[in-house]
Design a protein around this motif. Structure first.
Motif, short mmCIF file in Angstrom:
data_model
loop_
_atom_site.label_atom_id
_atom_site.label_comp_id
_atom_site.label_asym_id
_atom_site.label_seq_id
_atom_site.Cartn_x
_atom_site.Cartn_y
_atom_site.Cartn_z
N ILE A 1 36.33 70.03 7.54
CA ILE A 1 36.04 71.40 7.14
C ILE A 1 34.57 71.43 6.75
O ILE A 1 34.15 70.83 5.76
N GLU B 1 40.77 78.13 6.78
CA GLU B 1 40.39 76.72 6.76
C GLU B 1 40.94 76.01 5.52
O GLU B 1 41.12 74.79 5.52
N ILE C 1 35.40 74.57 11.12
CA ILE C 1 36.02 73.25 11.13
C ILE C 1 35.57 72.52 12.39
O ILE C 1 35.48 73.11 13.47
#
Length: 172
Positions: free
Chosen positions: A40, A130, A54
């Motif tokens: 991430i 994310e 990501i």
């Protein structure tokens, strides 16, 4: 490029404010999820909610089941390898330099159809999804490969996805 006029007041906040993000190649939050390796790079917290980014490494044959997001668009930029994308009812193979955009609500998935790991950037707009990878992924173990998940891990994951307005959809 330079302009032939004087620079504005150097105390103007447009010149002095720093609100951007800089992440080095080895930085980010590293997680294993369902046999894939994710880093991430940027979270919604970093971008005031605008964006999540990501870097994904997907082994041959791997990738998520078909699903759709109710809250965010998702985009993919292939860095290496060959990934087959399902977008609605259309299948396309994306290779190095290809870009795929999936609007929220569209059924999609990707599968590595190559012989080696595929790498790509995954972008969420607005950011936020994310965090799912941070919260549900495993801490990487040095010198090991991400393990495949069994049914018990997927069951907990499905419950959380349904709470997050992500719909799992059949392939056909």
């Amino acid at each position: 490029m330079s302009f032939p006029f004087p620079v504005p007041d150097k105390n103007d906040p447009r010149w002095t404010a720093r609100g951007g993000v800089f992440v080095r190649r080895s930085e980010g939050i590293h997680r294993w999820l369902a046999g894939d390796n994710y880093t991430i790079k940027v979270t919604a917290d970093d971008t005031k909610g605008s964006l999540g980014v990501i870097e994904a490494t997907v082994p041959p044959g791997a990738g998520p089941v078909a699903h759709s997001h109710g809250n965010e668009d998702e985009a993919f930029y292939v860095l290496s390898g060959r990934l087959e994308f399902l977008n609605g009812d259309e299948l396309q193979v994306a290779e190095v330099g290809d870009f795929v955009f999936i609007p929220r609500g569209n059924r999609h998935r990707f599968t590595n159809v190559g012989d080696s790991d595929a790498r790509m950037l995954v972008l969420f707009t607005p950011g936020g999804h994310e965090k799912f990878f941070v919260e549900h992924g495993d801490e990487p173990q040095p010198g090991e490969q991400p393990p495949a998940w069994g049914p018990e891990r997927y069951a907990a994951l499905v419950d959380h996805l349904l709470e997050q307005n992500v719909t799992l959809l059949p392939e056909e």
